[in-house]
Design a protein around this motif. Structure first.
Motif, PDB file in Angstrom:
ATOM      1  N   ASN A 122       0.887  -1.291   0.015  1.00 43.86           N
ATOM      2  CA  ASN A 122      -0.129   0.078   0.176  1.00 43.86           C
ATOM      3  C   ASN A 122       1.042   1.217   0.079  1.00 43.86           C
ATOM      4  N   PHE A 123       0.345   2.433   0.430  1.00 45.38           N
ATOM      5  CA  PHE A 123       1.036   3.429   0.393  1.00 45.38           C
ATOM      6  C   PHE A 123       1.635   3.879   1.694  1.00 45.38           C
ATOM      7  N   GLY A 125       1.736   2.052   4.486  1.00 48.26           N
ATOM      8  CA  GLY A 125       0.760   1.621   5.538  1.00 48.26           C
ATOM      9  C   GLY A 125      -0.426   2.172   5.263  1.00 48.26           C
ATOM     10  N   MET A 126      -0.897   3.008   4.334  1.00 50.11           N
ATOM     11  CA  MET A 126      -2.188   3.589   4.346  1.00 50.11           C
ATOM     12  C   MET A 126      -2.664   3.219   2.833  1.00 50.11           C
ATOM     13  N   ASP A 127      -3.930   3.524   2.628  1.00 53.10           N
ATOM     14  CA  ASP A 127      -4.751   3.191   1.493  1.00 53.10           C
ATOM     15  C   ASP A 127      -4.659   4.375   0.579  1.00 53.10           C
ATOM     16  N   PHE A 128      -4.153   4.464  -0.408  1.00 48.75           N
ATOM     17  CA  PHE A 128      -4.104   5.737  -1.381  1.00 48.75           C
ATOM     18  C   PHE A 128      -4.139   5.430  -2.923  1.00 48.75           C
ATOM     19  N   ASP A 130      -5.022   2.704  -4.213  1.00 43.35           N
ATOM     20  CA  ASP A 130      -4.667   1.577  -4.632  1.00 43.35           C
ATOM     21  C   ASP A 130      -3.052   1.463  -5.151  1.00 43.35           C
ATOM     22  N   GLN A 132       1.169   1.133  -4.514  1.00 40.20           N
ATOM     23  CA  GLN A 132       2.079   0.146  -4.063  1.00 40.20           C
ATOM     24  C   GLN A 132       3.373   1.107  -3.870  1.00 40.20           C
TER      25      GLN A 132
END
Length: 302
Positions: A122-123, A125-128, A130, A132
């Motif tokens: 992910n970004f 540890g965060m969802d941004f 989609d 990587q």
């Protein structure tokens, strides 16, 4: 005298023998179970060259001109002198010098290659959107770059260039080389569904001159380590060159109809190469003299 305007003739050599080299490397790859997305490696390497194939350095050959060497027939035969004068004790008498391709000195170099990489799913540890992220770094640490003395093929008692360990040194007047002890790069790569953005940082450690250190006296201007200070009216040692850092950005976008667009900005902080006392006043082998460079590309597959 100035060796830059003395004619040189480079000739072949029927006595050449094959260059030989022994190399050894040993490494370790780390993939710890508690960090499944992390990889790292350490490699130790060594190269041992025997009878390295080289073109004799003209500056070194001309620098060996002295009464002792000129009394040796093999050395004196390398020069054509003013009026056919066989005395070659000064460069001012030399019209032409003969340079050969020879089996030169033995060279041994060794060091370490280091590499580490972490792949996020992910970004950071965060969802941004989609995305990587991959971060990584690698470095080459040169431990030694030892070259034996270069001697005249016909008479080994004539030393053209003394033995030297080039690691951490530069010679930018005659041979144009620089061997930083540390070369490194790091990157952050962000990948989306149809695009990829990569930031890269390049690092080159500064080097010191391979020749004579500036004495700071009346004859100081003859050494490549001396820089004239107009404020004080004195010569000062350049010392170790500044480290060089370069920042790059690269963007790739997958477009419809099997088309790919790329945009890159090389050296986007417009960093100058480190100053060095040389013909160009910078390290030609270790820095980027072009400044900030933009590149745009478009590729279509059929």
């Amino acid at each position: 005298g100035n060796t830059a305007f003395i004619a040189r003739t480079v000739i072949g050599n029927t006595e050449l023998r094959p260059e030989k080299a022994d190399n050894t490397s040993i490494g370790v790859v780390l993939r710890p179970s508690f960090l499944p997305r992390f990889t790292a490696s350490v490699d130790y390497w060594t190269f041992d060259f025997k009878k390295e194939l080289i073109v004799e350095d003209a500056g070194g050959l001309l620098g060996a001109l002295n009464a002792t060497n000129c009394a040796k027939p093999a050395f004196a035969a390398r020069f054509v002198n003013v009026g056919g004068n066989p005395v070659c004790t000064t460069q001012a008498n030399v019209l032409q010098a003969t340079i050969k391709i020879v089996n030169g000195q033995d060279t041994k170099t060794s060091g370490f290659d280091l590499r580490a990489q972490y792949d996020f799913d992910n970004f950071f540890g965060m969802d941004f959107y989609d995305t990587q992220v991959t971060v990584g770094a690698e470095a080459t640490l040169t431990k030694e770059y030892k070259r034996g003395a270069t001697t005249l093929q016909e008479d080994p008692s004539v030393v053209i260039a003394p033995a030297i360990d080039r690691a951490g040194k530069h010679e930018l007047i005659g041979e144009f080389y620089s061997f930083p002890k540390t070369r490194a790069s790091a990157f952050i790569n962000v990948a989306g569904e149809n695009w990829n953005l990569r930031y890269q940082l390049l690092y080159r450690e500064g080097t010191t001159v391979a020749g004579t250190v500036c004495p700071g006296d009346a004859g100081a201007g003859t050494t490549a380590d001396c820089r004239y200070n107009y404020g004080t009216g004195t010569y000062q040692s350049v010392g170790k060159l500044d480290d060089y850092w370069q920042h790059d950005l690269n963007l790739r976008v997958e477009l419809p109809w099997e088309t790919t667009a790329t945009l890159s900005v090389q050296n986007f902080l417009d960093t100058d190469p480190p100053f060095a006392q040389s013909y160009y006043n910078y390290d030609v082998t270790n820095g980027n003299p072009l400044g900030r460079v933009f590149k745009v590309g478009l590729k279509k597959s059929f």
